[in-house]
Motif scaffolding. Sequence first.
Motif, PDB file in Angstrom:
ATOM      1  N   TYR A  22       0.691  -1.267   0.045  1.00 19.93           N
ATOM      2  CA  TYR A  22       0.129  -0.009   0.009  1.00 19.93           C
ATOM      3  C   TYR A  22       0.822   1.414   0.203  1.00 19.93           C
ATOM      4  O   TYR A  22       0.538   2.134  -0.825  1.00 19.93           O
ATOM      5  CB  TYR A  22      -0.975  -0.136   1.401  1.00 19.93           C
ATOM      6  CG  TYR A  22      -2.059   1.184   1.215  1.00 19.93           C
ATOM      7  CD1 TYR A  22      -3.141   0.838   0.247  1.00 19.93           C
ATOM      8  CD2 TYR A  22      -1.781   2.013   1.753  1.00 19.93           C
ATOM      9  CE1 TYR A  22      -4.114   1.766   0.372  1.00 19.93           C
ATOM     10  CE2 TYR A  22      -2.788   3.247   1.624  1.00 19.93           C
ATOM     11  CZ  TYR A  22      -4.132   3.041   1.101  1.00 19.93           C
ATOM     12  OH  TYR A  22      -4.902   3.762   1.057  1.00 19.93           O
ATOM     13  N   ARG A  72       2.983   6.409  -1.367  1.00 18.45           N
ATOM     14  CA  ARG A  72       1.910   5.459  -2.113  1.00 18.45           C
ATOM     15  C   ARG A  72       2.615   5.455  -3.680  1.00 18.45           C
ATOM     16  O   ARG A  72       2.522   4.265  -4.383  1.00 18.45           O
ATOM     17  CB  ARG A  72       0.306   5.858  -2.278  1.00 18.45           C
ATOM     18  CG  ARG A  72      -0.114   5.703  -0.813  1.00 18.45           C
ATOM     19  CD  ARG A  72      -1.602   6.010  -0.940  1.00 18.45           C
ATOM     20  NE  ARG A  72      -2.530   5.069  -1.653  1.00 18.45           N
ATOM     21  CZ  ARG A  72      -3.823   5.558  -1.744  1.00 18.45           C
ATOM     22  NH1 ARG A  72      -4.252   6.367  -1.587  1.00 18.45           N
ATOM     23  NH2 ARG A  72      -4.330   4.358  -2.443  1.00 18.45           N
ATOM     24  N   ARG A 153      -3.341  -1.506  -6.075  1.00 14.83           N
ATOM     25  CA  ARG A 153      -2.094  -1.016  -5.279  1.00 14.83           C
ATOM     26  C   ARG A 153      -1.767  -2.240  -4.477  1.00 14.83           C
ATOM     27  O   ARG A 153      -0.439  -2.410  -4.204  1.00 14.83           O
ATOM     28  CB  ARG A 153      -2.423   0.100  -4.520  1.00 14.83           C
ATOM     29  CG  ARG A 153      -2.516   1.545  -5.333  1.00 14.83           C
ATOM     30  CD  ARG A 153      -2.911   2.542  -4.354  1.00 14.83           C
ATOM     31  NE  ARG A 153      -2.901   3.662  -5.003  1.00 14.83           N
ATOM     32  CZ  ARG A 153      -1.834   4.570  -5.468  1.00 14.83           C
ATOM     33  NH1 ARG A 153      -0.795   4.209  -5.170  1.00 14.83           N
ATOM     34  NH2 ARG A 153      -2.175   5.561  -6.024  1.00 14.83           N
TER      35      ARG A 153
END
Length: 341
Positions: A22, A72, A153
């Motif tokens: 993540y 991210r 993701r």
Amino acid sequence: MKEVTVGSNEAGQRLDKFLKKYLKEAGSGFLYKMLRKKNITLNGAKADGSEKLAQGDRVCFFLSEETLEKFRGPAPDIASGNLGNQKGNKSERAGKKAFVPRVPVIYEDDNILLLNKPAGLLSQKASPEDYSLNEWLIDYLLEQGEITREGLRTFRPSVCNRLDRNTSGLVVCGKTLAGSQKMSELLRERNVHKFYRLFAAGRAELDGVTDAWLRKDEKNNQVEILPAPPSDSGRAFHIVTGCHPLAYYEGYTYLEVELFTGKSHQIRAHLAALGHPLIGDGKYGDKRINDRFRRQGIRSQMLHAYRIEFPEMDGLFAGLSGRVFTAPEPESFLLLKKEGN
């Protein structure tokens, strides 16, 4: 504060593994520090990262939006998402135009897909600008609304077995984590039976099982077939190939092959070592023979992953239990059958 609810594709893994996906740009030291300081919590409580996630768990990030965006990283690379009609089209990828071929879906359920890969399409990309069957799969599932850009993701659907670029036929794909894990397990433990159809040069009277040893030259991406284990220090793998002739034609044979082991280039190299190279195979084949068939319109190796047989299963995969699936042969196969009659 940002809260993420664990879905079915994230469940079953450790919290620290989830966090590394993540927040892929963050180092492990930063993540464990945030856990210790309770800037990242699990279900409202302090966590150390070793916890096994369950569907419905809540992971909370007490971090600024700027920090989250920084760690991210960029959104996952996604192709055109324009495959609903399953016709060939062009996709803009990495600043280049790439042709997206038609990929027929042979079977689909909540967890897996069986696709009929055309010759010429990579199973997985070899360089960043490639468009492979993996990218096609992502495009397809995005368009069907079965995955989201955000979900990519932490979990990315993927092919579970690979075929050479110029081999066509059945490829098993996992749509979910459960599907990917189960199919990978079945393939790894040889609990699914895979059969190929091919055209080989000469009269190949190879009705039965043949074994040999295969040694790969990683540098040149080529394998060598040996009749016995090598006496030198080179690593080699024992291979077993089952063959059954389906029809004989003038100068070539139509065969069905079962793979009892699955090593790189096994069928192509093993048949060539037995004196019957695949028609159209530029690496292990016979150039003179290939040139003859090229004049008849044969442009790639005549190898097709035709049939897959699943074992008895229950639970989540009961719908696949004992089932057999086939992928229609490409037009080039029909051409050689017609020419041979």
